[in-house]
Design an enzyme around this catalytic site. Structure first.
Site, PDB file in Angstrom:
ATOM      1  N   LEU A  19       0.595  -1.248   0.086  1.00 43.49           N
ATOM      2  CA  LEU A  19       0.107  -0.310   0.108  1.00 43.49           C
ATOM      3  C   LEU A  19       1.108   1.157   0.366  1.00 43.49           C
ATOM      4  CD1 LEU A  19      -2.366   0.090   2.264  1.00 43.49           C
ATOM      5  CD2 LEU A  19      -3.132   0.744   0.131  1.00 43.49           C
ATOM      6  N   GLU A 140       9.574  -2.842  -5.175  1.00 48.42           N
ATOM      7  CA  GLU A 140       9.514  -3.324  -3.728  1.00 48.42           C
ATOM      8  C   GLU A 140       9.559  -5.131  -3.253  1.00 48.42           C
ATOM      9  OE1 GLU A 140       4.873  -3.940  -2.939  1.00 48.42           O
ATOM     10  OE2 GLU A 140       5.633  -4.832  -0.509  1.00 48.42           O
ATOM     11  N   GLU A 149      15.266 -15.566   3.592  1.00 53.42           N
ATOM     12  CA  GLU A 149      15.408 -15.534   1.641  1.00 53.42           C
ATOM     13  C   GLU A 149      15.287 -14.087   0.907  1.00 53.42           C
ATOM     14  OE1 GLU A 149      12.325 -18.535   3.188  1.00 53.42           O
ATOM     15  OE2 GLU A 149      13.242 -16.218   4.127  1.00 53.42           O
ATOM     16  N   LYS A 189      12.833   1.787  19.770  1.00 57.89           N
ATOM     17  CA  LYS A 189      14.009  -0.103  19.406  1.00 57.89           C
ATOM     18  C   LYS A 189      14.281  -0.678  18.176  1.00 57.89           C
ATOM     19  CE  LYS A 189      17.351  -0.468  22.526  1.00 57.89           C
ATOM     20  NZ  LYS A 189      17.686   0.970  22.904  1.00 57.89           N
ATOM     21  N   PRO A 190      12.758  -1.340  18.220  1.00 56.02           N
ATOM     22  CA  PRO A 190      12.502  -2.238  17.059  1.00 56.02           C
ATOM     23  C   PRO A 190      13.207  -2.054  15.516  1.00 56.02           C
ATOM     24  CG  PRO A 190      10.746  -2.335  18.313  1.00 56.02           C
ATOM     25  CD  PRO A 190      11.419  -1.753  18.585  1.00 56.02           C
ATOM     26  N   GLN A 192      15.211   0.484  15.492  1.00 55.26           N
ATOM     27  CA  GLN A 192      16.605   0.657  15.574  1.00 55.26           C
ATOM     28  C   GLN A 192      17.018  -0.307  15.023  1.00 55.26           C
ATOM     29  OE1 GLN A 192      18.803   1.886  18.789  1.00 55.26           O
ATOM     30  NE2 GLN A 192      16.240   3.381  19.323  1.00 55.26           N
ATOM     31  N   CYS A 381     -16.650 -16.574 -11.841  1.00 51.67           N
ATOM     32  CA  CYS A 381     -15.735 -17.415 -11.550  1.00 51.67           C
ATOM     33  C   CYS A 381     -15.973 -18.651 -11.640  1.00 51.67           C
ATOM     34  CB  CYS A 381     -14.432 -17.552 -11.671  1.00 51.67           C
ATOM     35  SG  CYS A 381     -13.500 -18.302 -13.134  1.00 51.67           S
ATOM     36  N   HIS A 507     -12.745 -12.788 -13.815  1.00 55.48           N
ATOM     37  CA  HIS A 507     -12.364 -11.762 -12.861  1.00 55.48           C
ATOM     38  C   HIS A 507     -12.801 -10.265 -13.151  1.00 55.48           C
ATOM     39  CE1 HIS A 507     -11.604 -15.057 -10.672  1.00 55.48           C
ATOM     40  NE2 HIS A 507     -11.324 -15.663 -11.503  1.00 55.48           N
ATOM     41  N   GLU A 509     -13.054  -8.096 -11.115  1.00 58.42           N
ATOM     42  CA  GLU A 509     -12.365  -7.542  -9.530  1.00 58.42           C
ATOM     43  C   GLU A 509     -10.818  -6.714 -10.277  1.00 58.42           C
ATOM     44  OE1 GLU A 509     -13.209 -10.124 -10.019  1.00 58.42           O
ATOM     45  OE2 GLU A 509     -11.655 -11.545  -9.098  1.00 58.42           O
TER      46      GLU A 509
HETATM   47  N1  GLN Z   1     -11.890 -23.913 -10.351  1.00 57.07           N
HETATM   48  C1  GLN Z   1     -13.452 -23.421 -11.940  1.00 57.07           C
HETATM   49  C2  GLN Z   1     -11.884 -23.641 -12.814  1.00 57.07           C
HETATM   50  O1  GLN Z   1     -11.021 -23.798 -13.195  1.00 57.07           O
HETATM   51  C3  GLN Z   1     -13.169 -21.803 -11.535  1.00 57.07           C
HETATM   52  C4  GLN Z   1     -11.612 -21.018 -11.155  1.00 57.07           C
HETATM   53  C5  GLN Z   1     -11.941 -19.890 -10.706  1.00 57.07           C
HETATM   54  O2  GLN Z   1     -12.935 -19.618  -9.954  1.00 57.07           O
HETATM   55  N2  GLN Z   1     -10.255 -18.766 -10.790  1.00 57.07           N
HETATM   56  O3  GLN Z   1     -12.863 -23.262 -14.209  1.00 57.07           O
END
Ligand code: GLN
Length: 545
Positions: A19, A140, A149, A189-190, A192, A381, A507, A509
């Site tokens: 962020l 980042e 790592e 302190k952390p 530092q 999905c 998707h 989103e």
């Molecule tokens: N598991 C489902 C597929 O592979 C849906 C995948 C998902 O929701 N991203 O098609």
């Protein structure tokens, strides 16, 4: 000459480096600079695509199909920085590339070592982003200083300043200044110690950003500066934001971070432009409506598993001046307790994507509840696949209908493997991934929301709607309103007889921004607001009569 900012983290993980990096990117961009962002993750998986959401939260998918860290979601929501597979590298990818080079004989008989071969590879992926079109690259480093790592990454960014000149690099370190209740004071302190560890590696941070729950006094900043060898103006407070993550950039401006970066890197910049951002915070603080959306998923208890979905719901809320209360509902609990108990009272139901059988029947029950009670429903999905299964079983009467992901031998495989997936055995990076074009039907909610006939959205799946059943579904009024350009893959389904029931194979989103809500999320929130006002009108009529 492109300038470089490196963001590291100390003391504890989950301080919000992503962020903070995104906020820095945003502030520089809003001062007229061209910025690119990148995350280097020290784990050995080649990408997070094969990790459980419990381990890693959501997998964020880019247009080019790369499966990346969820911090890249912050980068995209806060900036216009173009992201690609070069925006996220892991130790696994770095080693894979070095080992492939070794197998091709590219190291000419040398012993291949962490220094210089791995560190050179890391420096190479940082330099890749520096070009004529880029003023600042923000890199980042995942993990926390002191992790085994992280060492090669820190060593590489130390060397980087030697290669390009110290004046072209800026090291920003994010730390925690905890408040100790028993002592009644903040503890430096952390911080530092964490800076001490960085200095042992040879990195003197230029700027410290101190996460804290209480304001840091001038004396404490002075003390931190003294022990960490940093002028007090570069000890920046970043107080916890209870209200919204979108406040972070504004508080960094209030504490002078953007001006300091500009000065230190000798950048020419415009005046900071933040009106739309302040406006969105104003909308968030002064909502005109209040609605609630249930997100029914397998990982509801994990705060980051559906990160972009929660963000996209908030963006749509901002767009409609609505406060969106999100109920995170575990799909398995619906199997135990039934949908009425857990879902009544919500103004909308969303079933997100996912993999694996656990909780599937709970999702299907939630969708049935939304369909029968005429509650606005949005499936994403796996959420779309479950909506298809639910409809097949309960409306068309195809008993036992399922996805072959969960029942290979089902007699009614309404969801089945994509043809292109049939011979694939490797798990990593092999799904149908990234941006794909879809064509929308002229009628329907999807077209109304998008206001255009052709769209491009990001995918991540192996299974699809089985076309053998398309006619049968259409005859019962579940219609396909979006397809791949050749019409072969169903991308969107709708129920025209329902107030708002829409599900997508992709998707959406991942393409929502706080300043530009995604049209489908916006449609869902609009439908939820309408349902809420309809119900409260009805309730007041009932109580009046
Ligand atoms: N598991 C489902 C597929 O592979 C849906 C995948 C998902 O929701 N991203 O098609």
């Amino acid at each position: 000459m492109t300038k470089h900012i490196f963001v590291t983290g100390g003391v504890v993980s989950s301080l919000g480096k992503g962020l903070t990096s995104a906020s820095i990117g945003m502030l520089l961009e809003r001062r007229g600079l061209r910025v690119k962002l990148q995350k280097l993750d020290p784990y050995i998986n080649v990408d997070p695509g094969t990790m459980s959401p419990y381990q890693h939260g959501e997998v964020y998918v880019l247009d080019d199909g790369s499966e990346t860290d969820l911090d890249l979601g912050h980068y995209e929501r806060f900036t216009h920085s173009p992201l690609s597979r070069h925006s996220n590298y892991t130790t696994g990818q770095i080693y894979l590339s070095v080992i492939e080079k070794e197998r091709r004989g590219e190291f000419l008989g040398k012993t291949v070592q962490v220094i210089p071969h791995i560190t050179n590879e890391i420096k190479g992926v940082i330099s890749k982003l520096a070009d004529q079109e880029t003023d600042v690259v923000i890199t980042e480093i995942g993990g926390t200083v002191g992790d085994i790592e992280s060492q090669p990454f820190l060593e590489a960014i130390r060397q980087f300043a030697l290669d390009v000149g110290k004046e072209n690099c800026l090291y920003i370190h994010l730390t925690l200044v905890p408040y100790l209740k028993a002592a009644g004071e903040l503890k430096t302190k952390p911080t530092q110690h964490s800076v001490g560890q960085l200095r042992e590696i040879g990195i003197q941070p230029d700027i410290l950003i101190c996460r804290t729950e209480r304001s840091i006094s001038h004396e404490d900043r002075q003390k931190i500066g003294l022990f960490c060898n940093i002028p007090i103006e570069a000890v920046i407070e970043e107080k916890d934001k209870e209200f919204s993550i979108y406040e972070v950039p504004l508080s960094l401006v209030d504490n002078g971070l953007d001006a300091l970066i500009i000065k230190r890197l000798g950048l020419n910049s415009d005046l900071l432009e933040l009106d739309d951002w302040r406006n969105l915070l104003h909308c968030l603080r002064n909502p005109k409506h209040e609605i609630s959306i249930a997100v029914v998923g397998k990982y509801a208890e994990h705060k980051d598993a559906y990160k972009s979905i929660y963000e996209a719901l908030d963006h749509a809320g901002i767009h409609h001046n609505a406060q969106v209360r999100i109920g995170r509902i575990q799909s398995e609990s619906i199997e135990r307790e039934g949908p009425e108990r857990l879902l009544s009272g919500y103004d909308g139901i969303l079933v997100p994507g996912g993999f694996g059988e656990r909780g599937i029947e709970g999702k299907i029950e939630a969708i049935r509840y939304a369909r029968e009670r005429r509650i606005p429903f949005f499936g994403i999905c796996l959420g779309m696949q479950c909506a298809v299964i639910e409809f097949a079983r309960h409306v068309i009467g195809l008993e036992g209908a399922h996805s072959t992901e969960f029942n290979k031998d089902t007699l009614r495989p309404v969801i089945c493997l994509l043809d292109e997936q049939k011979n694939i055995t490797d798990k990593g990076g092999t799904m149908r991934l990234g941006a794909q074009t879809a064509h929308l039907a002229p009628d329907g909610v999807a077209r109304e929301c998008y206001q255009k006939p052709i769209i491009e959205e990001r995918h991540r799946h192996r299974y699809e709607f089985n076309n053998v059943y398309r006619q049968q579904f259409a005859a019962h009024n579940m219609v396909v309103t979006g397809t791949s350009p050749d019409g072969s893959l169903a991308e969107i389904i709708e129920l025209p007889d329902h107030p708002w029931f829409l599900a997508v194979q992709y998707h959406p989103e991942f393409k929502s921004k706080p300043t530009a809500a995604h049209p489908l999320f916006s449609g869902l929130i609009q439908a939820a607001i309408e349902r809420r006002s309809f119900r409260s009108e009805r309730n007041s009529e009932v109580s009046a009569s």
